[in-house]
Design a protein around this motif. Structure first.
Motif, PDB file in Angstrom:
ATOM      1  N   ALA A   6      12.564  21.411  -6.955  1.00 41.47           N
ATOM      2  CA  ALA A   6      13.134  21.768  -8.297  1.00 41.47           C
ATOM      3  C   ALA A   6      13.890  23.271  -8.038  1.00 41.47           C
ATOM      4  O   ALA A   6      12.939  24.018  -7.782  1.00 41.47           O
ATOM      5  N   ASN A   7      15.098  23.190  -7.866  1.00 40.12           N
ATOM      6  CA  ASN A   7      15.723  24.585  -7.440  1.00 40.12           C
ATOM      7  C   ASN A   7      15.107  25.088  -6.334  1.00 40.12           C
ATOM      8  O   ASN A   7      15.193  24.495  -5.042  1.00 40.12           O
ATOM      9  N   THR A 222      17.080  21.222 -12.922  1.00 39.21           N
ATOM     10  CA  THR A 222      17.817  21.629 -11.820  1.00 39.21           C
ATOM     11  C   THR A 222      19.550  21.624 -12.241  1.00 39.21           C
ATOM     12  O   THR A 222      20.300  22.265 -11.614  1.00 39.21           O
TER      13      THR A 222
END
Length: 355
Positions: A6-7, A222
């Motif tokens: 996530a990121n 995201t």
């Protein structure tokens, strides 16, 4: 369960958590490790966590008092001073072991101490596993106004060990479940349908449901890490829910509501408003109300409470250009952001909830 990216963060589950943690510590030349806990996670979670931590790096435990009432700048100052007194430097690592207060506040402390040190979240409540620890939002309350001060900056890792859920009381589990219900309503009717009979949910179901909930939130953050569009949908039920939570927290004549308990009310109200403004089916609206009240019970909101609750709406973080922006539903899985709502419809929503 496979890891989720996530990121700039990676989320690990259960047995893979500690392998990832120990590998991460070995690969990075951290000078010291600071573990932030409250009295509850110190008692029920810390020993288990430390047993699985493999390192010779100097460890320090920092304990703060539990509860939303302590999610303040004053608490941060105490932690910042403690870090300074214990010679923390920019190569230090902070590990936040606890619920949403710990991960929100600990993340904020880490992001701002010496302009930012590395941090890892180890959520120990259902709410923090599916919501607070994922997405990089950190922060503290300003008085009784929730999450007014903070930054968005992702932890290195999020470690979700669902065995910690065995330490939770029932009301805390229900509070976390509210955010999972929200994920279903805003994004995925198939996921929502898995909650159609809450009485049949068991702990055995939770691992898969938590994993799916984290994926839903990951997909949203995201695509929209700074909350310019899609991420706003995660605030469904939160505009009024946060105001209700804040009002009950600051009123000595009221019993403080857990976050999820307030959000359940907020979602019932938002479903009513949706049925009036965006064509949300009234059959779905009524099913959701009956499902939620049947499981969570009804909170007494008197007529005298409503005006001060509405006054708190002006502090909502989604507001812009003087407008209070609601997230509503056109149908399950199809949210609509930036909706302006007339006050009379909000008053009617409270009547609908109370009746």
């Amino acid at each position: 369960m496979d890891a989720i990216t996530a990121n700039n963060s990676t989320i690990y589950f259960n047995e893979k958590c500690y392998k990832a943690l120990n590998k991460h510590i070995k690969l990075n030349n951290f000078s010291k490790i600071f573990i932030l806990v409250d009295e509850n996670t110190h008692q029920y979670c810390l020993a288990s966590f430390l047993e699985k931590l493999e390192t010779n790096i100097s460890l320090e435990i920092i304990e703060i008092e539990s509860g939303e009432i302590n999610k303040t700048i004053d608490t941060c100052v105490g932690v910042w001073n403690t870090l300074s007194d214990l010679d923390a430097d920019r190569k230090s690592l902070m590990i936040n072991v606890g619920g949403g207060v710990i991960t929100d506040l600990g993340g904020f402390v880490a992001c701002t101490f010496k302009r930012g040190i590395a941090y890892i979240n180890v959520p120990t409540t259902l709410l923090s596993m599916v919501d607070a620890s994922v997405g990089g939002k950190t922060g503290v309350d300003l008085g009784h106004l929730k999450n007014q001060i903070g930054v968005i900056d992702s932890p290195d890792l999020v470690l979700i060990d669902t065995s910690f859920l065995n330490t939770l009381p029932t009301n805390q589990m229900r509070s976390g479940l509210a955010e999972m219900l929200k994920h279903g309503l805003i994004s995925d009717i198939a996921y929502w349908n898995k909650f159609s009979d809450l009485s049949k949910l068991s702990l055995d179901d939770l691992d898969v449901l938590i994993y799916e909930s984290v994926i839903i939130k990951r997909n949203v953050v995201t695509e929209d890490p700074r909350e310019n569009g899609l991420r706003k949908t995660l605030n469904f039920g939160h505009t009024l829910g946060h105001a209700i939570e804040t009002y009950f927290l600051g009123n000595e004549n009221k019993t403080t509501l857990l976050h999820g308990e307030a959000i359940i009310i907020g979602m019932i109200l938002a479903c009513y408003i949706s049925s009036e403004l965006t064509g949300f089916p009234k059959t779905d609206r009524d099913f959701i109300k009956d499902l939620f009240i049947g499981y969570y019970g009804k909170t007494t909101i008197e007529n005298v409470d409503i005006k001060p609750i509405l006054e708190l709406l002006k502090y909502d973080k989604k507001n812009s250009h003087g407008n209070i922006n609601f997230v509503l539903l056109e149908s399950i899985g199809k949210p609509k952001i930036d909706c302006i709502v007339d006050e009379q419809i909000i008053l009617d929503a409270f009547k609908y909830y109370n009746n």
